[in-house]
Design a protein around this motif. Structure first.
Motif, short mmCIF file in Angstrom:
data_model
loop_
_atom_site.label_atom_id
_atom_site.label_comp_id
_atom_site.label_asym_id
_atom_site.label_seq_id
_atom_site.Cartn_x
_atom_site.Cartn_y
_atom_site.Cartn_z
N ASN A 198 6.69 12.37 -3.41
CA ASN A 198 5.94 11.57 -2.22
C ASN A 198 6.70 10.92 -1.53
O ASN A 198 6.59 10.62 -0.32
N ALA A 232 -2.98 6.86 -6.65
CA ALA A 232 -3.92 8.00 -6.76
C ALA A 232 -4.28 8.56 -5.52
O ALA A 232 -3.86 9.69 -5.29
N ASP A 233 -4.52 7.82 -4.21
CA ASP A 233 -5.07 8.34 -3.21
C ASP A 233 -3.99 8.44 -2.30
O ASP A 233 -3.61 7.77 -1.22
N GLN A 234 -3.10 9.31 -2.47
CA GLN A 234 -1.81 9.69 -1.55
C GLN A 234 -2.48 10.21 0.02
O GLN A 234 -1.68 9.95 0.78
N THR A 235 -3.38 10.72 -0.01
CA THR A 235 -4.09 11.23 1.22
C THR A 235 -3.84 9.90 2.27
O THR A 235 -3.68 9.96 3.43
N THR A 236 -4.80 9.01 1.72
CA THR A 236 -5.02 7.80 2.48
C THR A 236 -3.55 7.19 2.68
O THR A 236 -3.38 6.59 3.81
N TRP A 265 0.56 -1.29 -0.12
CA TRP A 265 0.04 0.02 -0.02
C TRP A 265 0.89 1.43 0.06
O TRP A 265 0.25 2.43 -0.32
#
Length: 527
Positions: free
Chosen positions: A202, A152-156, A146
């Motif tokens: 990131n 796509a969902d770097q916030t999560t 993960w």
């Protein structure tokens, strides 16, 4: 190292690509405060390192299990054997994967955290340095991964990452600075080639979250050394202008002197891959002692290795950031070339010696696999040594190590105090020779078996005929032939009663690779 390919000893790299005091086992609520080491002292104290690979980062269908990839349950006996072999640091790769619960808390399975702590304690309670990372969670090839920098969902991703490290750091908040936490392993987008943006951004963000999170948990975490990598732990992509950014360390303890760092840089080294990891018998030799050009890689030799380590020195070490070459090594190709192990030892010796010269620590990659294409140095089931020659090369090049802090700039000059007189029979010497063609290395361990300390020492011994010392470590040697006297370095001149130190040298020979004889410490004959 990455994913299940490591079962057969593979590293996660493509061919030809540059890859780059004092209370232990603390469980009390108060922090274990110890004297902080400077960067040079830390690297010297860490000595030679070893990876407990393919164990706590192993997994099956996304569930971590230390036996999932064929290794046995980790035991205290194994760790004791690794320590007895001379290693001072153990790196423990860890995966979390399916042991992480649902958001927003992302609670890590309590039994898994307890087992991680138990394995850490096997080494930590022995006075070893321990490096704990987050390993398989960032590999696309691992089920349940993960920590994906191009997801796509770097916030999560970032929220989960922060919560997991918060729990792990809290678990170890009261361990002293023999514990080092490492943010992640070979993190990249899975495509070999130049780093991509915003993926590298990131990775930088993960490192920053890691540093901030660990520091805020308090205890010794506020001041301990933290280890962070660049893109895929690749030297060139970390030192070059590809996007790596050092985290800020704004939440560290005020007890850390402002001029000192508490961040380390992680790199890996497996060049040239056709020698170190490619599973065939085509390239089995390496280095200046190679005898068959057809069996030797056309690149990645000793001069290249030296240049790569110099890069990390100039970019980070010179600025106060120590470096850990957290993985290096080469697979067993003796089935294709019976002489392969001597070149594997040459490779390890050269890497460790260059790292030491440039202010970096090292940790050999051992995946527990012995036999064709394995990296193993030990049999983990029987807790026995399988590659003594490679171990001797590593320990010798590291200088034998010491469990006490060394000066930041160890002097080769003996102490000004005159050597004490050691009574006859009060010393013991063991010698481990590793020979090849016309060369050899010898690792010598000196033990003071007397009842009083030896303050300043000279070890005399006689070389076999035809041997000439060409280089040495942890002592000065004179003359280079015949009867030689090794004089202590500044940092190992005192030998308490029962204490030991290890020195060594490299020599040429004309067919006689016998060990030296007639050891005498300050004039006293040694057993």
């Amino acid at each position: 190292m990455s994913s299940m390919a490591r079962r057969a000893g593979l590293a996660c790299a493509a061919a030809g690509l540059a890859l780059a005091g004092a209370v232990y086992g603390v469980t009390s609520a108060s922090a274990d405060v110890t004297a902080q080491l400077t960067a040079p002292q830390l690297v010297a104290d860490m000595g030679a390192g070893w990876n407990l690979g393919n164990q706590l980062e192993a997994s099956n269908n996304g569930i971590p299990s230390e036996t999932a990839w064929g290794n046995p349950v980790i035991t205290q006996t194994l760790i004791n054997r690794v320590k007895a072999a001379g290693f001072k640091t153990i790196r423990i790769p860890v995966s979390y994967l399916g042991k992480i619960g649902a958001g927003p808390d992302y609670t890590v399975d309590a039994a898994w955290l307890t087992r991680i702590q138990e394995v850490v304690n096997y080494a930590y309670n022995q006075g070893l340095y321990v490096v704990v990372n987050m390993h398989g969670d960032g590999y696309k090839s691992v089920a349940g991964s993960w920590l994906i920098c191009d997801a796509a969902d770097q916030t999560t991703v970032k929220a989960k990452y922060q919560k997991v490290w918060q729990q792990v750091a809290t678990k170890f908040a009261n361990y002293n600075d023999h514990l080092i936490l490492e943010s992640m392993n070979e993190e990249f987008d899975g495509q070999y080639g130049n780093p991509t943006q915003p993926c590298y951004s990131n990775i930088n963000a993960y490192n920053q979250i890691f540093v901030d999170t660990v520091r805020k948990t308090g205890g010794t975490n506020a001041s301990r050394w933290l280890l962070v990598p660049g893109w895929n732990t690749n030297i060139d992509y970390t030192v070059g202008n590809y996007g790596f950014t050092l985290p800020t360390d704004q939440y560290r303890s005020a007890s850390v002197p402002s001029a000192e760092q508490r961040l380390m840089i992680s790199v890996h080294y497996y060049d040239p891959w056709d020698f170190t990891g490619q599973e065939d018998g085509n390239v089995t030799q390496w280095g200046p002692n190679a005898t068959n050009p057809a069996k030797t890689s056309t690149w990645g030799q000793a001069d290249y290795l030296d240049g790569q380590l110099k890069k990390v020195h100039d970019t980070f070490v010179a600025r106060g950031y120590p470096v850990l070459v957290g993985e290096y090594g080469s697979i067993d190709k003796t089935a294709a070339d019976p002489a392969n192990n001597r070149y594997r030892a040459d490779y390890a010796r050269t890497l460790v010696a260059a790292a030491k010269k440039y202010g970096a620590a090292t940790a050999y990659w051992d995946n527990g696999y012995n036999g064709a294409y394995g990296f193993g140095l030990f049999n983990r089931s029987s807790a026995t040594v399988t590659q003594q020659g490679i171990i001797d090369a590593i320990i010798g090049a590291a200088g034998g190590g010491t469990t006490s802090p060394q000066p930041s700039s160890p002097s080769a000059t003996p102490p000004s105090t005159p050597p004490s007189s050691s009574p006859a029979g009060a010393c013991r010497v063991t010698s481990a020779v590793n020979a090849w063609n016309n060369g050899l290395t010898n690792s010598i361990t000196i033990t003071n078996t007397g009842t009083t300390a030896v303050n300043g020492w000279k070890l005399a011994f006689t070389l076999a005929g035809g041997q000439t010392i060409t280089a040495g470590w942890s002592a000065t040697y004179s003359p280079s032939t015949g009867t030689v006297t090794a004089t202590n370095a500044g940092y190992n001149g005192t030998l308490a009663a029962g204490a030991s130190t290890t020195i060594g040298y490299q020599a040429t020979h004309t067919g006689n690779a016998a060990a030296p004889t007639g050891f005498r410490l300050n004039g006293a004959t040694c057993n």
